[in-house]
Design an enzyme around this catalytic site. Structure first.
Site, PDB file in Angstrom:
ATOM      1  N   ILE A 102      46.134  33.409  47.214  1.00  0.00           N
ATOM      2  CA  ILE A 102      45.549  34.681  46.476  1.00  0.00           C
ATOM      3  C   ILE A 102      44.042  34.544  46.859  1.00  0.00           C
ATOM      4  CG2 ILE A 102      45.134  33.314  44.530  1.00  0.00           C
ATOM      5  CD1 ILE A 102      45.133  35.771  42.817  1.00  0.00           C
ATOM      6  N   SER A 103      43.512  36.011  47.612  1.00  0.00           N
ATOM      7  CA  SER A 103      42.323  35.800  48.267  1.00  0.00           C
ATOM      8  C   SER A 103      41.314  35.362  47.077  1.00  0.00           C
ATOM      9  CB  SER A 103      42.031  37.414  48.743  1.00  0.00           C
ATOM     10  OG  SER A 103      42.877  37.516  49.628  1.00  0.00           O
ATOM     11  N   GLN A 104      39.903  35.070  47.810  1.00  0.00           N
ATOM     12  CA  GLN A 104      38.889  34.616  46.960  1.00  0.00           C
ATOM     13  C   GLN A 104      38.414  36.048  46.359  1.00  0.00           C
ATOM     14  OE1 GLN A 104      36.055  32.990  49.455  1.00  0.00           O
ATOM     15  NE2 GLN A 104      34.266  33.355  47.862  1.00  0.00           N
TER      16      GLN A 104
END
Ligand code: SAH
Length: 221
Positions: A71-73
């Site tokens: 899950i992207s930052q």
């Protein structure tokens, strides 16, 4: 017969408080778009991750999810979304549905969202999950993002959320004139790159800072 008890995960005041903090952190790193910051305060990011990792949900960092993906930052999601400049009603194509967090962000901004994921396990899981928590993207596709979605093109906006070794031509051709595409380009490290389509044949390119994404994989078949 065995009764399977499903644990219902909640969104509490404590989670909401942590999201306010997260939005402040992201704002402190330079994000100005109020709508993006508001969306961070709204989206229950902890539900996009496995319950055992909930403590990590409201820190500004990427985190592993299913099928070796991340899950992207939050800052990265915010940065890309800010550069994309989504208006209500825009049709937006996302490449790399993953956890669905970016998809939720685009839904919060009022976009008609089309998103493609190549990992079947993630595709199924995220499709079910997004509808369960009330997000309604227009179309979630299982397939190869390099090809885009020609049947639904052209798009006002295109966002690629995996590191692309090169810019896929079909994506540029599926962008409306006047449209914007944001794509991290590079192998180990990616340069966030904006393409603005000025006419049928002209694109203006702007480069931003370096980011690190999981790779946009090419299918061998
Ligand atoms: N937008 C996601 C980011 C997930 S990471 C989020 O907010 O969580 C990138 C995702 O791109 C992964 O789920 C990966 O499986 C997917 N991906 C990689 N190559 C792809 C391709 N060719 N087509 C579609 N999805 C791809």
């Amino acid at each position: 017969m065995t009764l399977k008890r499903e644990k219902v995960r909640k969104d509490t005041l404590k989670h909401q408080g942590k999201r306010q903090q997260l939005a402040k952190v992201v704002e402190g790193k330079g994000i100005k778009d109020e709508k993006v910051l508001e969306a961070i305060k709204k989206i229950p990011r902890h539900l996009f991750m496995d319950s055992s990792f909930e403590d990590h949900a409201y820190q500004d960092k990427a985190f592993p999810i299913a099928a070796d993906q991340t899950i992207s930052q939050p800052y990265t999601v915010a940065f890309q979304t800010e550069v994309l400049q989504v208006k209500k009603g825009d049709s937006v194509l996302e490449i790399g549905t993953g956890s669905g967090y970016q998809t939720a962000m685009l839904c919060e901004l009022g976009a008609k969202v089309y998103s493609i994921e190549r990992q079947q396990e993630l595709f199924k899981k995220t499709k079910l999950f997004l509808s369960k928590i009330g997000y309604r993207p227009r179309y979630l596709a299982f397939g190869d993002g390099y090809k885009g979605l020609p049947d639904y093109a052209p798009f006002d906006r295109i966002i690629v959320t995996a590191g692309a070794p090169f810019v896929p031509k079909p994506l540029l051709s599926q962008l409306k004139v006047g449209g914007r595409m944001v794509i991290p380009v590079g192998k180990d490290l990616q340069v966030m790159t904006l393409f603005e389509r000025k006419s049928e044949t002209e694109f203006e390119k702007t480069e931003f800072g370096n980011f690190r994404f999981v790779p946009l994989l090419e299918d061998k078949n």
